[in-house]
Design a protein around this motif. Structure first.
Motif, short mmCIF file in Angstrom:
data_model
loop_
_atom_site.label_atom_id
_atom_site.label_comp_id
_atom_site.label_asym_id
_atom_site.label_seq_id
_atom_site.Cartn_x
_atom_site.Cartn_y
_atom_site.Cartn_z
N GLY A 7 0.83 -1.19 0.00
CA GLY A 7 0.00 0.00 0.00
C GLY A 7 0.87 1.24 0.00
O GLY A 7 2.10 1.16 -0.06
N TYR A 9 0.84 5.64 1.41
CA TYR A 9 0.17 6.68 2.18
C TYR A 9 0.82 8.02 1.91
O TYR A 9 1.96 8.10 1.47
CB TYR A 9 0.18 6.36 3.68
N TRP A 16 -2.05 6.44 10.14
CA TRP A 16 -2.55 5.09 9.89
C TRP A 16 -1.42 4.09 9.61
O TRP A 16 -1.60 2.89 9.78
CB TRP A 16 -3.51 5.09 8.70
N TRP A 20 -1.30 -0.02 10.24
CA TRP A 20 -1.32 -0.89 9.06
C TRP A 20 -0.18 -1.91 9.15
O TRP A 20 -0.38 -3.10 8.95
CB TRP A 20 -1.20 -0.03 7.80
N LEU A 69 -3.65 -2.89 -0.44
CA LEU A 69 -4.61 -2.42 0.55
C LEU A 69 -4.39 -0.94 0.84
O LEU A 69 -3.24 -0.51 1.00
CB LEU A 69 -4.45 -3.17 1.88
N ASP A 70 -5.48 -0.20 0.94
CA ASP A 70 -5.36 1.19 1.39
C ASP A 70 -4.85 1.18 2.82
O ASP A 70 -5.09 0.24 3.58
CB ASP A 70 -6.71 1.89 1.32
N ASP A 72 -5.84 2.69 5.32
CA ASP A 72 -6.90 2.69 6.33
C ASP A 72 -7.79 1.45 6.26
O ASP A 72 -8.83 1.38 6.88
CB ASP A 72 -7.75 3.97 6.25
N ALA A 73 -7.33 0.43 5.51
CA ALA A 73 -8.07 -0.83 5.41
C ALA A 73 -7.75 -1.73 6.60
O ALA A 73 -6.73 -1.55 7.27
CB ALA A 73 -7.71 -1.56 4.12
N GLU A 74 -8.62 -2.69 6.84
CA GLU A 74 -8.40 -3.68 7.88
C GLU A 74 -8.51 -5.07 7.28
O GLU A 74 -9.39 -5.33 6.46
CB GLU A 74 -9.45 -3.57 8.99
N ILE A 75 -7.62 -5.96 7.68
CA ILE A 75 -7.70 -7.36 7.26
C ILE A 75 -8.61 -8.08 8.25
O ILE A 75 -8.29 -8.17 9.44
CB ILE A 75 -6.31 -8.03 7.23
N GLN A 76 -9.71 -8.59 7.76
CA GLN A 76 -10.64 -9.33 8.61
C GLN A 76 -10.29 -10.83 8.64
O GLN A 76 -10.47 -11.48 9.64
CB GLN A 76 -12.08 -9.16 8.09
#
Length: 79
Positions: A7, A9, A16, A20, A69-70, A72-76
């Protein structure tokens, strides 16, 4: 799996970046997060994404699996 999580930023999202990195490293995944200077607006910063992707691709081996991934994304869950 030799998956690279990547990613970028800008300074507006610098807060963030540590979260991350922790999120990705806690899952024992290889990662690369690229810092880019701000383009001055949200749209300008979005338009930096192709430059960041090209920068990444220029340094990775051919055929490398990459999940972008951005910051501010989250890996679920893992893919």
């Amino acid at each position: 799996m030799d998956l690279l999580i990547a990613g970028f930023y800008t300074p507006e999202y610098a807060d963030w970046a540590p979260e991350w990195s922790i999120m990705v490293q806690s899952r024992h995944l290889r990662s690369r997060l690229i810092a880019m200077p701000s383009a001055g607006s949200w749209l300008g910063n979005v338009n930096l994404k192709p430059i960041a992707v090209a920068t990444l691709l220029a340094t990775e081996k051919e055929g490398q699996e990459i999940l972008w991934l951005d910051v501010d994304a989250e890996i679920q869950r893992l893919p």
